[in-house]
Design a protein around this motif. Structure first.
Motif, mmCIF file in Angstrom:
data_model
loop_
_atom_site.group_PDB
_atom_site.id
_atom_site.type_symbol
_atom_site.label_atom_id
_atom_site.label_comp_id
_atom_site.label_asym_id
_atom_site.label_seq_id
_atom_site.Cartn_x
_atom_site.Cartn_y
_atom_site.Cartn_z
ATOM 1 N N ILE A 169 48.997 33.421 -19.502
ATOM 2 C CA ILE A 169 48.674 32.197 -20.450
ATOM 3 C C ILE A 169 48.813 29.999 -19.970
ATOM 4 N N ARG A 170 49.924 30.397 -21.181
ATOM 5 C CA ARG A 170 50.459 29.111 -21.064
ATOM 6 C C ARG A 170 51.110 28.674 -19.830
ATOM 7 N N ASP B 260 51.774 9.973 -24.977
ATOM 8 C CA ASP B 260 50.974 9.250 -24.247
ATOM 9 C C ASP B 260 51.496 8.076 -25.010
ATOM 10 N N MET C 75 47.116 41.134 -20.634
ATOM 11 C CA MET C 75 46.503 40.364 -21.356
ATOM 12 C C MET C 75 47.551 39.084 -20.179
ATOM 13 N N PRO C 76 46.881 37.707 -19.315
ATOM 14 C CA PRO C 76 46.728 37.198 -18.616
ATOM 15 C C PRO C 76 47.928 36.439 -19.022
ATOM 16 N N GLU D 104 56.737 3.678 -14.037
ATOM 17 C CA GLU D 104 56.934 3.450 -13.281
ATOM 18 C C GLU D 104 58.598 1.894 -12.779
ATOM 19 N N SER E 41 52.825 7.417 -18.897
ATOM 20 C CA SER E 41 52.462 6.606 -17.557
ATOM 21 C C SER E 41 52.268 5.003 -17.395
ATOM 22 N N ASP E 42 52.860 4.622 -19.076
ATOM 23 C CA ASP E 42 52.352 2.704 -18.621
ATOM 24 C C ASP E 42 53.975 2.963 -17.921
ATOM 25 N N ILE E 43 54.449 2.985 -18.339
ATOM 26 C CA ILE E 43 56.205 2.535 -18.504
ATOM 27 C C ILE E 43 56.776 3.684 -17.358
#
Ligand SMILES: [Zn+2]
Ligand SMILES: [Zn+2]
Lengths: 148, 558
Positions: free
Chosen positions: A4-5, A15, A1-2, A22, A18-20
């Motif tokens: 996977i994750r 989520d 089995m490769p 910086e 990314s807004d904060i």
């Protein structure tokens, strides 16, 4: 089995990160700078002030985003606390009446101060002599009473 | 004679003449507006100002020849005793313990009016002009009708000259430099417009007499307004900023007449009635234009300082006002973004499901196991998706995970390339990709740690978003209105900046003038020191002669 994750140790932030991102980066850099600034010529008690101040600002930033602007999700907020971007203890104080502007936790810990009372910066301006300039020893705060 | 022409009547507010209405500027000043002439003024029209501060000079209605002549004569005649000038009111210096600086407008040059000898047209140092008849020893600010055609021709000739010799003001010959170059704020425009528009006699007369009568003469400003009105963009609404521009000009004009006593005017001139709301909106436009991140902090914005050079930054003049506007703006923007994201996700229920798959799906679990394990999670219960679709995507996804990275990458690239520039362009951010991407299995097949930098690099290589998009949105009424509002306040801002620049220029000129006069005074003082007692008398007599103006006062017979 490769494989996977590919297991990245750190879970991806929720989520909205990314807004904060910086701003947090800027805070992080400031913090690094403060930590790397030589403190040889500075009185010992003052050496930590910049670090306290940046930490305060960053906590404040996250606090306002979550509680005042409702700009970030609970999930993200908790993730930020967990990952040390904000001081949960300090924020807990800000939610209490009379502590809305508290600079740092040390300033309300009676044991550590000389007079076995809270820090001078906690005294409202109205209770000080006219023009009295205060600056606390722990974090350099010049006054953080709610009434100021 | 002076007393009869000007008499302030404190407290007695006369009703406004027809057409005039009273308004309050956002700054708190009361101003008056005439809807037909589009004229505005701080001074109550039709009547002498009801009240004014002691230090404020009384306005002189120089369009009245009686007053004008007396005004001129005042500077022509031998220096009067303080008391003699009492008629001009306390503010003018009569009640002042020490003499105040006096306006010193003087005739500068003259030109014969062809066909109407002996009439001459006299230009003053401050760019005014009046008609003078030496035979009758009479002068008129308001050009007599019969002279107008001839003066019109003179003017047209001058305009032609000016048009041809824009650069070389000296070429204007007879007309004093100040009159056309700097004494009048709108000269250039006026001249151009005069040349452009039909120059009928009524308009003409108005333009003439007005030049710069200063305040107190509502007429003059109305006329200037009128000549300015048919500008390049056609008639426009008379905005607050227009008023501001005009008032700044008025204040400046007045300053020329009465140097040293213009503090009040400056106050008004530099504080033009610019709607607070407009100012805030402009400040927010600024934030929009700089693509400021509403999630960022005010402190960071200030530290970066990239917005502070924009004129819209200082439109709000306190840090607190700016910060308040910023706070408002961030809250609105954050709400907008939230709503936008919510609808984006709602649009396609596959998006949250696929995101969920990427987090939880694993080849270790068959579909039934996976479904059982996560049956309580929202993406697994979303009624908008059919269970058999969920299963299909699950299987596909698991199969894709077995593919080599290079295949997954090239598949993702094909997906990205299939998007039009309006959906994906160099303004896109890797964290807010269009739904077409998010709802595609090819997007979730790569691990984010590899995928996101890959997408970011891809986006950077793209072009800008197409601008035609705006046209398509035009039917959106709200968008249209927002754009229109913005255009309006930007125009108002331009007007205001123009007025401020104008005022600045005038102040500089006043300063120069003040310095020049100071030098003159010093020189005179020096001269006075050297002449003896006897010599003094002859010197004074000589000066009087030299300063004698072309007109004499039109005496008390008026
Ligand atoms: Zn404190
Ligand atoms: Zn402290």
């Amino acid at each position: 089995m490769p494989a996977i994750r590919p297991s990245s140790k750190r879970k991806a932030p929720p989520d909205g990160f990314s807004d904060i991102e910086e701003d947090l980066l800027v805070f992080g850099n400031k913090m690094k700078d403060a930590q790397n600034t030589p403190t040889d010529n500075i009185p010992k008690h003052q050496a930590q002030w910049p670090i306290f101040q940046i930490s305060h600002q960053r906590s404040r930033y996250i606090y306002e985003l979550y509680y005042e602007k409702e700009a970030i999700s609970k999930k993200l907020y908790e993730w930020l606390l967990k990952n040390g971007y904000a001081d949960a203890m300090l924020i807990a104080k800000w939610k209490k009446q009379g502590y809305e502007k508290l600079c740092c936790l040390r300033c309300v810990q009676t044991k550590e101060t000389n007079f076995n009372s809270t820090c001078i910066c906690r005294v409202p301006k109205a209770g000080l002599k006219d023009g009295q300039d205060v600056q606390c020893v722990s974090c350099g705060c010049r006054g953080c009473a709610s009434s100021d | 004679m002076l007393k009869s022409t000007y008499k302030p009547s404190p407290g007695a507010l006369q009703p406004l003449p027809p057409g005039w209405t009273e308004h309050k500027a956002p700054t708190g000043h009361t101003y008056y507006y005439h809807a037909d002439t589009k004229e505005s003024t701080y001074k109550r029209p039709g009547a002498p100002p009801a009240s004014f501060l002691p230090q404020q000079p009384p306005p002189i209605n120089l369009s009245d020849p009686n007053v004008a002549n007396a005004f001129m004569a005042q500077y022509n005649a031998p220096p009067p005793q303080q008391g003699q000038r009492g008629g001009f009111g306390g503010g003018r210096g009569g009640f002042q313990p020490r003499p105040r600086p006096q306006p010193t407008d003087k005739p500068r040059s003259k030109v014969a009016i062809p066909g109407h000898e002996p009439w001459i047209l006299v230009y003053t140092r401050y760019g005014r002009r009046f008609a003078y008849n030496p035979a009758k020893n009479a002068s008129y600010w308001r050009i007599p009708e019969k002279l107008m055609p001839a003066i019109l021709e003179l003017d047209q000739a001058r305009i032609r000259r000016k048009a041809g010799l824009e650069e070389d003001e000296e070429e204007e010959g007879k007309e004093p430099k100040e009159a056309t170059v700097s004494a009048r704020p709108v000269t250039k425009q006026e001249e151009e417009q005069k040349a452009e528009y039909d120059y009928d006699s009524s308009e003409y007369e108005e333009v003439e007499v007005t030049d710069d009568e200063g305040d107190g003469d509502g007429e003059g400003n109305a006329k200037r307004q009128r000549t300015e009105e048919p500008g390049a963009d056609g008639p426009v609404e008379f905005t607050e900023a227009d008023i501001a521009a005009q008032l700044a000009a008025m204040g400046a004009d007045y300053g020329d007449e009465d140097i040293g006593e213009d503090e009040d005017w400056e106050g008004e001139g530099s504080d033009p009635p610019f709607s607070e709301e407009d100012a805030r909106a402009l400040f927010k436009d600024l934030l929009d234009d700089f693509k400021i991140n509403p999630y960022s902090s005010w402190e960071k914005l200030m530290e970066e300082g990239k917005i502070i050079d924009d004129p819209r930054y200082t439109i709000l003049n306190t840090t607190k006002a700016r910060k308040d506007a910023w706070e408002e703006w961030t809250r609105v923007k954050i709400l907008e973004r939230k709503a936008q994201r919510a609808t984006e996700e709602k649009k396609d229920p596959r998006i949250p499901y696929l995101a969920f798959l990427q987090q939880k799906a694993t080849p270790k679990l068959y579909w039934p196991e996976f479904r059982r394990k996560y049956k309580k999670d929202a993406p697994m219960k979303d009624p908008k998706l059919a269970d058999k679709d969920r299963e299909k995507w699950y299987r596909e996804y698991i199969n894709r995970l077995k593919l080599p990275q290079s295949t997954l990458k090239s598949d993702l690239k094909i997906l990205l390339a299939s998007l039009p520039p309006s959906a994906l362009n160099n303004q896109s951010t890797p964290n807010h990709l269009p739904p077409q991407v998010l709802a595609d299995l090819r997007y979730i097949s790569l691990d984010p740690s590899i995928r996101d930098p890959f997408i970011e690099a891809y986006i950077q290589g793209l072009g800008p978003p197409p601008t035609a998009k705006e046209g398509e949105l035009e039917d959106d009424v709200a968008t249209k209105k927002a754009r229109e509002d913005r255009r309006k306040r930007e125009k108002a801002l331009q007007e205001r900046e123009r007025a401020v620049a104008e005022e600045k220029r005038r102040q500089e000129k006043r300063l120069q003038f003040e310095r020049a006069r100071l030098r003159d005074e010093e020189r005179e003082l020096e001269r006075a020191m050297v002449v003896g007692k006897k010599g003094l008398q002859s010197q004074l007599a000589g000066e009087r002669l030299a300063e004698k103006m072309v007109i004499k006062r039109e005496d008390e017979d008026q």
